[in-house]
Design an enzyme around this catalytic site. Structure first.
Site, PDB file in Angstrom:
ATOM      1  N   LYS A   1       3.246  32.546  29.337  1.00  0.00           N
ATOM      2  CA  LYS A   1       3.548  33.985  29.250  1.00  0.00           C
ATOM      3  C   LYS A   1       2.281  34.760  28.913  1.00  0.00           C
ATOM      4  O   LYS A   1       2.005  35.791  29.496  1.00  0.00           O
ATOM      5  CB  LYS A   1       4.592  34.273  28.152  1.00  0.00           C
ATOM      6  CG  LYS A   1       6.036  33.990  28.445  1.00  0.00           C
ATOM      7  CD  LYS A   1       6.694  34.822  29.497  1.00  0.00           C
ATOM      8  CE  LYS A   1       6.465  34.322  30.874  1.00  0.00           C
ATOM      9  NZ  LYS A   1       7.264  33.275  31.408  1.00  0.00           N
TER      10      LYS A   1
ATOM     11  N   ARG B   1       7.597  41.693  44.283  1.00  0.00           N
ATOM     12  CA  ARG B   1       7.299  40.568  45.183  1.00  0.00           C
ATOM     13  C   ARG B   1       5.848  40.556  45.658  1.00  0.00           C
ATOM     14  O   ARG B   1       5.404  39.623  46.314  1.00  0.00           O
ATOM     15  CB  ARG B   1       8.214  40.629  46.408  1.00  0.00           C
ATOM     16  CG  ARG B   1       9.676  40.592  46.081  1.00  0.00           C
ATOM     17  CD  ARG B   1      10.495  40.713  47.334  1.00  0.00           C
ATOM     18  NE  ARG B   1      10.323  39.575  48.196  1.00  0.00           N
ATOM     19  CZ  ARG B   1      11.029  38.464  48.122  1.00  0.00           C
ATOM     20  NH1 ARG B   1      11.976  38.355  47.223  1.00  0.00           N
ATOM     21  NH2 ARG B   1      10.808  37.463  48.937  1.00  0.00           N
TER      22      ARG B   1
ATOM     23  N   GLU C   1       5.443  27.189  27.539  1.00  0.00           N
ATOM     24  CA  GLU C   1       5.979  28.446  28.064  1.00  0.00           C
ATOM     25  C   GLU C   1       5.344  29.648  27.343  1.00  0.00           C
ATOM     26  O   GLU C   1       5.001  30.650  27.977  1.00  0.00           O
ATOM     27  CB  GLU C   1       7.514  28.456  27.923  1.00  0.00           C
ATOM     28  CG  GLU C   1       8.206  29.734  28.334  1.00  0.00           C
ATOM     29  CD  GLU C   1       7.964  30.192  29.766  1.00  0.00           C
ATOM     30  OE1 GLU C   1       7.409  29.428  30.570  1.00  0.00           O
ATOM     31  OE2 GLU C   1       8.304  31.347  30.062  1.00  0.00           O
TER      32      GLU C   1
ATOM     33  N   LYS D   1       6.430  37.767  41.996  1.00  0.00           N
ATOM     34  CA  LYS D   1       7.608  37.243  41.321  1.00  0.00           C
ATOM     35  C   LYS D   1       8.149  35.988  41.996  1.00  0.00           C
ATOM     36  O   LYS D   1       8.503  35.016  41.348  1.00  0.00           O
ATOM     37  CB  LYS D   1       8.680  38.344  41.311  1.00  0.00           C
ATOM     38  CG  LYS D   1       9.973  37.962  40.627  1.00  0.00           C
ATOM     39  CD  LYS D   1       9.799  37.915  39.142  1.00  0.00           C
ATOM     40  CE  LYS D   1      11.034  37.495  38.412  1.00  0.00           C
ATOM     41  NZ  LYS D   1      10.715  37.010  37.072  1.00  0.00           N
TER      42      LYS D   1
ATOM     43  N   TRP E   1       1.776  40.604  49.213  1.00  0.00           N
ATOM     44  CA  TRP E   1       1.076  39.685  48.319  1.00  0.00           C
ATOM     45  C   TRP E   1       0.192  38.851  49.241  1.00  0.00           C
ATOM     46  O   TRP E   1       0.699  38.060  50.038  1.00  0.00           O
ATOM     47  CB  TRP E   1       2.064  38.789  47.566  1.00  0.00           C
ATOM     48  CG  TRP E   1       1.400  37.910  46.552  1.00  0.00           C
ATOM     49  CD1 TRP E   1       1.032  38.236  45.284  1.00  0.00           C
ATOM     50  CD2 TRP E   1       1.042  36.531  46.718  1.00  0.00           C
ATOM     51  NE1 TRP E   1       0.461  37.158  44.654  1.00  0.00           N
ATOM     52  CE2 TRP E   1       0.450  36.107  45.508  1.00  0.00           C
ATOM     53  CE3 TRP E   1       1.144  35.616  47.764  1.00  0.00           C
ATOM     54  CZ2 TRP E   1      -0.021  34.805  45.324  1.00  0.00           C
ATOM     55  CZ3 TRP E   1       0.674  34.333  47.591  1.00  0.00           C
ATOM     56  CH2 TRP E   1       0.097  33.936  46.371  1.00  0.00           C
TER      57      TRP E   1
ATOM     58  N   HIS F   1      -6.639  14.824  19.621  1.00  0.00           N
ATOM     59  CA  HIS F   1      -7.248  13.985  20.668  1.00  0.00           C
ATOM     60  C   HIS F   1      -8.084  14.820  21.633  1.00  0.00           C
ATOM     61  O   HIS F   1      -8.370  14.375  22.743  1.00  0.00           O
ATOM     62  CB  HIS F   1      -6.159  13.211  21.420  1.00  0.00           C
ATOM     63  CG  HIS F   1      -5.388  12.288  20.528  1.00  0.00           C
ATOM     64  ND1 HIS F   1      -5.909  11.098  20.063  1.00  0.00           N
ATOM     65  CD2 HIS F   1      -4.162  12.414  19.957  1.00  0.00           C
ATOM     66  CE1 HIS F   1      -5.022  10.523  19.262  1.00  0.00           C
ATOM     67  NE2 HIS F   1      -3.957  11.299  19.180  1.00  0.00           N
TER      68      HIS F   1
ATOM     69  N   ASN G   1       7.063  38.352  55.981  1.00  0.00           N
ATOM     70  CA  ASN G   1       6.968  37.702  54.678  1.00  0.00           C
ATOM     71  C   ASN G   1       6.954  36.206  54.947  1.00  0.00           C
ATOM     72  O   ASN G   1       7.893  35.682  55.549  1.00  0.00           O
ATOM     73  CB  ASN G   1       8.194  38.097  53.831  1.00  0.00           C
ATOM     74  CG  ASN G   1       8.339  37.262  52.587  1.00  0.00           C
ATOM     75  OD1 ASN G   1       7.357  36.737  52.074  1.00  0.00           O
ATOM     76  ND2 ASN G   1       9.553  37.130  52.097  1.00  0.00           N
ATOM     77  N   GLY G   2       5.867  35.524  54.558  1.00  0.00           N
ATOM     78  CA  GLY G   2       5.774  34.079  54.800  1.00  0.00           C
ATOM     79  C   GLY G   2       4.386  33.727  55.311  1.00  0.00           C
ATOM     80  O   GLY G   2       3.434  34.496  55.137  1.00  0.00           O
TER      81      GLY G   2
ATOM     82  N   CYS H   1       5.757  39.196  49.017  1.00  0.00           N
ATOM     83  CA  CYS H   1       5.872  40.232  50.041  1.00  0.00           C
ATOM     84  C   CYS H   1       7.317  40.731  50.097  1.00  0.00           C
ATOM     85  O   CYS H   1       8.256  39.954  50.023  1.00  0.00           O
ATOM     86  CB  CYS H   1       5.476  39.773  51.436  1.00  0.00           C
ATOM     87  SG  CYS H   1       3.764  39.282  51.569  1.00  0.00           S
TER      88      CYS H   1
ATOM     89  N   GLU I   1      -0.250  34.883  31.851  1.00  0.00           N
ATOM     90  CA  GLU I   1       0.200  35.711  32.971  1.00  0.00           C
ATOM     91  C   GLU I   1      -0.031  37.197  32.751  1.00  0.00           C
ATOM     92  O   GLU I   1      -0.482  37.887  33.655  1.00  0.00           O
ATOM     93  CB  GLU I   1       1.725  35.531  33.173  1.00  0.00           C
ATOM     94  CG  GLU I   1       2.115  34.303  33.912  1.00  0.00           C
ATOM     95  CD  GLU I   1       3.613  34.319  34.221  1.00  0.00           C
ATOM     96  OE1 GLU I   1       4.408  34.274  33.272  1.00  0.00           O
ATOM     97  OE2 GLU I   1       3.966  34.390  35.402  1.00  0.00           O
TER      98      GLU I   1
HETATM   99  C1  AGP Z   1       7.148  32.874  35.332  1.00  0.00           C
HETATM  100  O1  AGP Z   1       6.751  33.765  34.343  1.00  0.00           O
HETATM  101  C2  AGP Z   1       6.327  32.838  36.508  1.00  0.00           C
HETATM  102  N1  AGP Z   1       6.047  34.100  37.048  1.00  0.00           N
HETATM  103  C3  AGP Z   1       6.488  31.691  37.476  1.00  0.00           C
HETATM  104  O2  AGP Z   1       5.905  30.597  36.867  1.00  0.00           O
HETATM  105  C4  AGP Z   1       7.904  31.310  37.955  1.00  0.00           C
HETATM  106  O3  AGP Z   1       8.632  30.780  36.903  1.00  0.00           O
HETATM  107  C5  AGP Z   1       7.790  30.299  39.101  1.00  0.00           C
HETATM  108  O4  AGP Z   1       7.110  30.889  40.164  1.00  0.00           O
HETATM  109  C6  AGP Z   1       9.124  29.764  39.555  1.00  0.00           C
HETATM  110  O5  AGP Z   1       9.931  30.780  40.057  1.00  0.00           O
HETATM  111  P1  AGP Z   1      11.470  30.551  40.303  1.00  0.00           P
HETATM  112  O6  AGP Z   1      12.097  30.266  39.002  1.00  0.00           O
HETATM  113  O7  AGP Z   1      11.942  31.819  40.922  1.00  0.00           O
HETATM  114  O8  AGP Z   1      11.603  29.382  41.238  1.00  0.00           O
END
Ligand code: AGP
Length: 614
Positions: free
Chosen positions: A491, A27, A487, A609, A74, A510, A100-101, A2, A494
């Site tokens: 990616k 956000r 990672e 984000k 969000w 396994h 926001n929260g 948000c 996502e």
């Molecule tokens: C990364 O591509 C993600 N969108 C997500 O996993 C992110 O890394 C995670 O939410 C942690 O965020 P931060 O590094 O701002 O704490």
């Protein structure tokens, strides 16, 4: 999670608020809304969908005011529709609020209000606070001011918030408060801004104040005042000058922020290392944590805590710190770490890694570690963020603002910082100067390596086109490159919505080997190190079962060529720099796949984000 913007001043608030929302859209982008106050008249527009949908409605309207608030959502409580969009209003329609929260006890408060015949129109937790403020302001024998009604309501809620509110019966005034969710106050020439981060503010003023938890702001014609929410005690805070540029928060010639940020890595990794490499002594200078180096040297254990991509960087950090510094490192998801009875004492170092510095779980894990007496260090990208302020000391990654939801340059910057920490401690624990120099030399050529990778994307595009309809993807790596596989898979999930898994290459047999058929692309990470021949054997195993083999390597030999359907070649580098270059090629692969699948790259569904809720 948000985005909030508020404006009070002599200009038209509408373009300022809408542009601010666009900057904060990373956000959350489920719905958005705006409310404006003109004398005693409160008007608003809100809409499910992107800020551009709101913009169309606003352009068609004659909405105006002298101050205003806006929000991009969000969704947590209540589906993303027009009604649940912020701002929320009390039943009189005279109080507007953006939040926001999460208010955790909203149901309890709602029950009490419903018994008093208060009618709710949304299913959000946020509406509860605005109705509560209204109850305290309009239906109270004590005749509270708006300010006092907001303060009183905030004392009844449990949870995290950044809020900004307006009241039609007290025009030309904005009230804001922070507890757990970021809020920045921008101080201009007779105009003031409130926002979840500094990006909506930078083109209006460079003077900001980062609000802390428990702080309450009143802005009116007399200026602004900051006080404690409960005690009302005035808090004097100095202005911070922000050095963010507008170019840094805009995508320029690139079609997506993610692509821009992948390309930023041609210089951002060097930005992270600037002034921190000492080639002559084969070590690093880490001013940010210098006072705590003796504690790290004598620590019984290190915990690294983080979420998502930052957690993957932590796994790479474990490998490096244990290798060079010989201190045991445990890498923990912050969401788990905060709720388990981990062994933490004054001899423990806890390193929190976070791009945003605002991730709720990471922040909470950090606070718990502090309570148990640990020394806390931060690796953050956002200067002034909560985690960077909460830790005893830390190192900023200086990767520049990262706006694409999928983290790219922040990740490689985090890994770079971890390499520098590992080497620094390692050198003090007996790692030779020559070994240090070898690593630093490789780090110093990284800009060129990244430029080479990003110039040769023909093969990556080919892989993307060939596998664009795949339903699953497997990423396999060993040792320090297992987290790189994780990672790479994250990616892809996502931004392309292809299900992907990262696995240690040898673990494949396994279980995941059962998935292999001619439709499954398998990415092998095959650096030229002592795992190379082992990975080659794993490739043979997949080849024998018909999988599509995509090998990422800095060592293209005949075996690799004959076994692989596609080879993605990386420049030769140090084995501990390889995770960085390899991650960049995997970022590009995920990006190109998402392009082929016509996905919303910068705003993938359901994500935000910065995850500032639990
Ligand atoms: C990364 O591509 C993600 N969108 C997500 O996993 C992110 O890394 C995670 O939410 C942690 O965020 P931060 O590094 O701002 O704490």
């Amino acid at each position: 999670m948000c985005g909030i913007v508020g404006y009070i001043g002599n200009k038209d608030p509408v373009p300022i608020l809408l542009k601010g929302l666009k900057r904060l859209e990373y956000r959350g982008y489920d719905s958005s809304g705006i409310a404006l106050l003109q004398e005693n008249n409160l008007t608003h527009i809100k809409k499910a969908g992107k800020v551009s949908d709101l913009q169309l409605l606003v352009d068609d309207s004659s909405i105006k005011g002298t101050c205003g608030i806006a929000h991009t959502r969000w969704a947590t409580h209540g589906i993303p529709n027009d009604v649940n969009a912020h701002p929320h209003f009390d039943h009189t329609g005279k109080i507007a609020l953006v939040h926001n929260g999460i208010f955790e006890n909203y149901e309890t408060i709602k029950k009490v209000l419903v018994k008093k015949d208060v009618h709710f129109s949304s299913t959000t937790d946020t509406e509860v606070i605005v109705q509560l403020i209204s109850e305290l302001y309009y239906n109270n024998d004590e005749k509270l001011t708006f300010e006092d009604a907001v303060r009183a309501a905030l004392q009844e809620v449990v949870g995290a918030y950044g809020i900004v509110a307006l009241c039609a019966d007290e025009p030309n005034k904005i009230i804001a408060a922070r507890m757990g969710s970021p809020l920045v106050l921008g101080v201009g020439e007779k105009e003031y801004f409130l926002a979840s981060d500094a990006s909506p503010i930078i083109e209006h003023t460079r003077n900001v104040i980062y609000l802390d938890d428990d702080e309450f702001v009143i802005i009116d014609k007399a200026g602004y005042s900051i006080s404690n929410i409960k005690s009302k005690k005035i808090i004097s805070k100095s202005l911070t000058k922000i050095d963010l540029t507008i170019e840094e928060v805009e995508k320029g010639e690139f079609p997506h922020f993610m692509l821009k940020e992948i390309h930023d890595q041609k210089h951002s990794i060097s930005d992270t290392m600037r002034g921190r490499l000492n080639l002559d002594n084969g070590t690093t200078n880490l001013g940010g944590i210098i006072n705590y180096i003796p504690n790290i040297l004598s620590a019984s254990r290190i915990y690294i805590t983080a979420c998502g991509t930052s957690w993957h960087a932590g796994l790479i950090g474990k490998h490096l710190i244990e290798e060079y510094a010989r201190v045991p490192v445990h890498v923990e998801y912050a969401s788990e770490f905060r709720y388990r009875n981990a062994i933490i004492d004054a001899n423990t170092i806890v390193i929190a890694i976070s791009q945003s510095g605002e991730t709720a779980d990471t922040l909470a894990a950090l606070k718990i570690a502090k309570e148990f007496g640990a020394i806390t260090l931060g690796i953050c990208n956002v200067v002034g963020s909560s985690i960077s302020r909460e830790t005893d000391a830390g190192i900023f990654t200086h990767a520049g603002p990262e706006i694409g939801v999928a983290s790219t340059k922040a990740f490689t910057a985090q890994v770079t910082v971890l390499i520098m920490i590992a080497l620094n401690i390692g050198r003090k624990k007996g790692v030779s100067k020559d070994r240090g120099k070898e690593l630093i030399r490789a780090l110093k050529t990284i800009d060129q390596d990244v430029a080479i990778i990003l110039k040769n994307i023909k093969n990556i595009k080919k892989v993307a086109q060939y596998t664009a309809t795949a339903e699953n993807y497997l990423y396999l790596g060993r040792g320090i490159n297992f987290p790189v596989a994780l990672e790479g898979a994250l990616k892809l999930k996502e931004i392309s919505y292809i299900h992907a898994e990262g696995y240690p290459a040898a673990e494949m047999k396994h279980g995941p080997i059962a998935l292999i058929d001619e439709n499954l692309p398998v990415v092998f990470i095959a650096p030229q190190d002592d795992t190379f021949n082992k990975v080659l054997s794993n490739i043979e195993e997949v080849k024998a079962r018909g999988g599509i083999i995509i090998t990422v390597t800095d060592n293209v030999n005949n075996s690799i060529k004959s076994l692989s359907d596609f080879v993605l070649t990386l420049p030769k580098t140090h084995k501990y720099v390889f995770p960085i270059t390899c991650s960049i090629i995997l970022q590009m692969l995920a990006y190109e796949l998402a392009v082929c699948r016509k996905c919303e790259i910068d705003q993938p569904r359901n994500l935000a984000k910065s995850v500032t809720v639990e």
